[in-house]
Write an enzyme that holds these catalytic residues in place. Sequence first.
Site, short mmCIF file in Angstrom:
data_model
loop_
_atom_site.label_atom_id
_atom_site.label_comp_id
_atom_site.label_asym_id
_atom_site.label_seq_id
_atom_site.Cartn_x
_atom_site.Cartn_y
_atom_site.Cartn_z
CG HIS A 85 -7.09 9.04 -18.22
ND1 HIS A 85 -5.87 9.61 -18.45
CD2 HIS A 85 -7.27 9.10 -16.86
CE1 HIS A 85 -5.33 9.99 -17.30
NE2 HIS A 85 -6.17 9.69 -16.33
CD GLU B 241 -4.30 8.93 -21.42
OE1 GLU B 241 -4.94 9.91 -21.01
OE2 GLU B 241 -3.92 8.02 -20.69
#
Length: 530
Positions: A278, A259
């Site tokens: 997220h 990420e």
Amino acid sequence: MNILVSDSLSPRGVAVLEQGGFHVDVKTKLPKEQLLEEIKAYDGIVVRSGTKVTAEVIDAGSRLKIIGRAGTGLDNVDCEAATRRGIVVMNTPGGNTVTTAEHTVALLVSMSRKIPQAAVSTKAGQWEKSKFMGTELYNKTLGLVGLGQIGAYVTKLAQGLAMQVIGYDPYLSPERAREMGIQSVGLDELFRRADFISVHTPLTNETRSLINAQAIRQMKDGVMIVNCARGGIIDEHDMFEALTSKKVAAAAFDVFVEEPVKPDHPLLTLDNFICTPHIGASTGEAQENVAISIAEQFVDYFNKGVARGAVNIPSVPPDALSQLHPYIGLAERMGSFQAQLIDEGIEEVTVEYRGDVAALSLAPLTVAILKGLLTPILQDTVNAVNAPVLAKQRGIEVKEVKWSDAGDYTSLIRLHVKAGAHTHQLDGILYNKKDPRIVESNAYAVEVVPKGHMLLIYNIDRPGVIGTVGRILGEHDVNIAQMQCSRGQKGDNSLLVISLDHPPSLQVLDNIKRETDVVSARLVDLSDVS
Ligand code: NAD
């Protein structure tokens, strides 16, 4: 106490800290060198996911006692380095449960009704009604892997949508699963039966790639899968293959192995894959919850000595907190009291928890006893984090024993400390459920309030000793607040416990020791025990 808030935190969290009596500085996005310098002035630091609390930062924080993460993940905190330095690390695991569970359901619905794809198409001027034919959730089987806080709340929400929930969590008792209205099944059965699957475990060696090609082969054709937990629980390569072949009809991820996810990630090219960056925990309410929680935890830790949400010491569940708190105070006082009557190295500590107290969560109480026992010896190096480690390092064996019977009391803590040839015994209770009392010391029945400065005198049981001791103290202007005399058995020495307004000088103590009927005299100082 100075607290540094080094990532942006809801102002309500800052306000709770300030109301708790702390001086708070909010300094976000500090460059590493500046953080290493600034941290020296602080007793505590509150972070979210931005600040990297490395071993270097922890070592630089010479005053640091506590590190708080407003949120769950502790990837940015070196917990091991903190434990070595005796620093408490806390997080707020429950603060974003509802928000993340709601996001899971949002993904479930978005995926089954193709809402993100339909929104893009409609905004692009299309009206593709037949392309976005969806699937109902009603009466479908939802398989949840991991039934912790978020899994449990997703269960409630899914039951509200009339889904049949089955679950797999090997660490959950079958009773808890039943209470949640979930049918607990094995993983293979869950894969075979579920129309929808959602994972809610941490990422561990066991859960990494838990959903892979082999698992997917066992699943129903057209299954739909959500990952709102941690990237990597679902194998991204295998998921790409399964979505391409349509074995898996659709998938929705909030989390990725890497990420931010790379723009050229193969999954992003698929129509039947939806995702979010997220944001499972990203609501105003959740941010506020975690900020307030961590602030309250700091206040409880510094003001009451109770560590909730601590990841490196026994944590106290909130509902047990009020019951445990007075016992923690009693336990630490007993440890300190006993340690000050012993001259030899401690080899063994046995704590008997008798009566009602035995039903409580005992780990924090034993830690408090160890902290009390070791503080007179090690002073500031010992705290509630490292007391068990230090005891172990010093070769002290620690045992806990539970008894239902507390004799004349509803609850009693009995401490046995073996040092050299002697085993010393001390009994403590809570009077009025809150006030610590020592009720027996080495078979002498007493009723002593363990606080402030005390003088313990063993003397030959003859008339006149109390008068002599009182006179010596009086001559040196030491005021007696309370006095207790216990005879033991006939022919034994007596024990005199005197509570004093301030401690006598060593000279006065020597004068008392020189009296012929005085066998021994010792000062016990509990004025620093919180
Ligand atoms: P939790 O600790 O309350 O629950 C985790 C559950 O997983 C426990 O009941 C545990 O027994 C179970 N478990 C562990 N290993 C397992 C295994 N091999 N198989 C099955 N079950 C297993 O945690 P939680 O608060 O419910 O969080 C669940 C997950 O969600 C965590 O990974 C957490 O990091 C993640 N999370 C994500 C977001 C987000 O923004 N997307 C936000 C909060 C939490």
